[in-house]
Design an enzyme around this catalytic site. Sequence first.
Site, PDB file in Angstrom:
ATOM      1  CB  CYS A 152      51.717 -88.757  28.176  1.00 29.25           C
ATOM      2  SG  CYS A 152      53.236 -88.855  29.202  1.00 29.25           S
ATOM      3  CE1 TYR A 153      46.643 -93.324  30.286  1.00 27.90           C
ATOM      4  CE2 TYR A 153      48.331 -93.624  28.740  1.00 27.90           C
ATOM      5  CZ  TYR A 153      47.107 -93.531  28.896  1.00 27.90           C
ATOM      6  OH  TYR A 153      46.169 -94.158  28.304  1.00 27.90           O
TER       7      TYR A 153
END
Length: 105
Positions: A63-64
């Site tokens: 993810c981020y």
Amino acid sequence: MTDFQHIAVPDVAAKQASMKIVDIRDRQSFANGHMPDALHLSNDNFAAFLEQTPKDMPVVVVCYHGISSQQAASLISQQGFEEVYSMDGGFEAWKLAQPVVTENT
């Protein structure tokens, strides 16, 4: 007990050819840059991913920043996958040290 494991960027880089990388960031962020051979995983293709990916293939969720990937990794591991990882630091950590692929949209 957790049903997934944490993995560091250098470990993913060393083993990524034998792993399935799934990126759960939004579509635009994925298009702007992602890990080589990563699959953009969303609600739209989750069922197909479950059908098409062997359960003994190690899966790395990205993810981020490595936070929301933990919940997704847990969900994927509950689907019967033997090895599921959440990549610590997420894509932001990856792009500091590793190559990034972009797509012209």
